[in-house]
Design an enzyme around this catalytic site. Sequence first.
Site, PDB file in Angstrom:
ATOM      1  N   VAL A 104       0.838  -1.183   0.000  1.00 48.05           N
ATOM      2  CA  VAL A 104       0.000   0.000   0.000  1.00 48.05           C
ATOM      3  C   VAL A 104       0.879   1.239   0.000  1.00 48.05           C
ATOM      4  CG1 VAL A 104      -1.762   1.252   1.271  1.00 48.05           C
ATOM      5  CG2 VAL A 104      -1.746  -1.222   1.297  1.00 48.05           C
ATOM      6  N   CYS A 105       0.534   2.193  -0.850  1.00 44.95           N
ATOM      7  CA  CYS A 105       1.329   3.420  -0.935  1.00 44.95           C
ATOM      8  C   CYS A 105       0.459   4.589  -0.513  1.00 44.95           C
ATOM      9  CB  CYS A 105       1.825   3.602  -2.372  1.00 44.95           C
ATOM     10  SG  CYS A 105       2.680   5.141  -2.650  1.00 44.95           S
TER      11      CYS A 105
END
Lengths: 165, 608
Positions: free
Chosen positions: A88-89
């Site tokens: 996840v960014c």
Amino acid sequence: MAGAALRRLMAEYKQLVTNPPEGIVAGPISEENFFEWEALITGPEGTCFEGGIFPAKLIFPFDYPLSPPKMQFTCDMFHPNVYPDGRVCISILHAPGDDPMGYETSAERWSPVQSVEKILLSVVSILAEPNDESGANVDAAKMWRENREEFNRISEKIVRKSLGL
Amino acid sequence: MPLGILNRLPIPTLTTYSVISAALFVSLIYNAKHAVENPDWKSEFLTSDKNSSDIIGDEEEEHLIDLETINLPESIRDILFYMIQDNFSRWVFVNAVTCAILLLGRMIQIIVFGDLRTIEIHIFREKLCNYFLYKCIFMFGVIKVQTTEDVIFLLGWFGILGFLQIFVQFSKDRLEYMATVSSRDTFWDRCKIVTLLLCILSIASYMIYFCLTNGDNLGYNIFAFMIAECLSITLRVPHIVIKYVIDPFEAKFIRNQNQRFRERNVFANFIISKMEISLTYYISLGLDLADLCLELLHYLHMVLWSNALFSVASFALCMHVRYLTTEIQRKIKKHRNYIWILNHMEKEYPMASEKELNENSDNCAICWEKMEVARKLPCRHLFHATCLQLWLEQDTSCPTCRYVLNMNGSSIRRSTTSRQTTRGVIRIGRAAIPLNRQHFFHFDGTAFFPSSRYVSWLPSFSVQVMSTMGAPELSDSQLETMARQVQQIFPHYPINLLIDNLRQTRSVSVTSNNILEGLLPFEEPNIIEESSQMNRTISDVTEASTSTAAYSPTQENENISESYNSNVNIKECEFSSIPAEREITLKNRKEQLFLNAKQKYLERRLVN
Ligand SMILES: [Zn+2]
Ligand SMILES: [Zn+2]
């Protein structure tokens, strides 16, 4: 100082059990190792991810909460802010020192006042509204902008798969 | 490619290996006994020995004398003597000893550590390879041993040292794991590991003693080479004990005392806590630096001694020296930064007064614990001094409001930021290759040209082999249970059809997907019936939910909207103090979430 990390994680776990946010379950995968959690996130209602249950793994550093944990979806996920391998960014998961995208101000980054609950809630919010400035998954970002119908079809498939149907 | 073979050497072959070497050893003894029965054997050897004793190094001679002075029955001594004389049987003997050491190591591992975690096995293999590589470089590249006796002597010496090093490493990893990760009580495990460490320490000190007493025979260089690692072990063991065993106990003790004294004098107990931090901090820093410097000297010595600047060996050694110097620089820089922040905090951020502490009812935002003493930032936010210190080491803003703190003194500030970047790099390194940081012989593969590729790809290669092997054919009973799972969701599908499809897909979810997408042809009942099937499916799921989640008192024929209310049930969970109970509660909550979501999804499909 690792004992401090353990105490803090225990406190967070307790809070997540006694006062859980809607549609989120999170806790250590095994009591033997408090630094690896699994979280289940329900896709927010009224979005293309509605109804899906998305499992993700959280890996905490030993100096937590000074450094942020890492989060990775362990199911299929097609989303502009999630790398194809599931990482996840989002800005609050970035340590104050590093800035891979070069656009965030330090105010949006990790700080010890953040918590697992806040991280998971922000992930729910990016499921509802992807932030297409960060191109973790360029294909997904492009499809989100240009071909929403196809994007919805794919996410529908992901939702169904996440439920084991 | 000894590296590749070593890397893939599977540990279970230890049994076959020990069987083979035991057999060899027994046959050797039998052979020796046979030979000893011949009365002339000794004189034969002694004549041949005369020629070779000129070549043998001093230390070897001493060893042979040692053997003769050992108090043993004559026959056994003769057999031993015979075995050491003959070249082939000498290697068999060495092999047997190695095997015995390996078995001993295995035994210690089982007694003290129990089952190893996969990461520990991984570290173990990597360590073994690295150690082997560096010792080969040392023996054949640096001191260039010639005779078999020297090789055997050094092999024995480094074998024992490697053995100790690996157990020190294991103990460190395990203690770190116990101190940080596990929440279980581990008093006895700790005791076992500490005993092991003390044994290691005494063996290492004996080895130092041996070096010192035999120093004259060995010559200064060999003496320095041999003693360096023993010293490093004797430094490392106390460090580990202080860091992971004494420190936590002391911290607990001081915390208790703090609570006792807290009403009396805030300032006094602040000083106590500060002293405690600085004491363990300085001891740990000192030992760390001493260990690194010792290793640096050891390697520099090797480089100088080897004398051939352009050989592969000295190249590898230089890489290691470079790594050590940067490591030492990093430590010192970090320490200076620490001291500077400490002083800065003392000057700029005052202790919060009693009144301020009372007004602020929140816990410390960094550790979520109560604040008895705190420091105040200019933005009026309060934190524990230690928590704040750790945070300021990596960022210069208030954790709560992001107020940018004015850290004056540009030169030192630069060092703060540069430390940040090194931290970042290290963090990335740790994430990508978690093992790299724990090398005790750091090997920079990119520099060591021919083997660099093998170093980087071999471990991942072996992992791949394992994962492809783990996909055996599914048995019929497995297929049937899977089919029953699918049938729970699609009860009108015949089980044979499902089994056939599962044989291809090997997955419940893929088969279910196929059904939903209409890829599994089956004469569908008419639409009304199908909707009733759907209803049944939903009630099936509900039943399943009542059976798995035993604590939710749902009735059997309850309708969907009611079962949603079981959501409320999971909301009011108690946080148990027993780990096993917490695990069960968490598992139930996850299952409940899944089942509710499934019901909701199926219901929505029904409506559309
Ligand atoms: Zn604190
Ligand atoms: Zn503030």
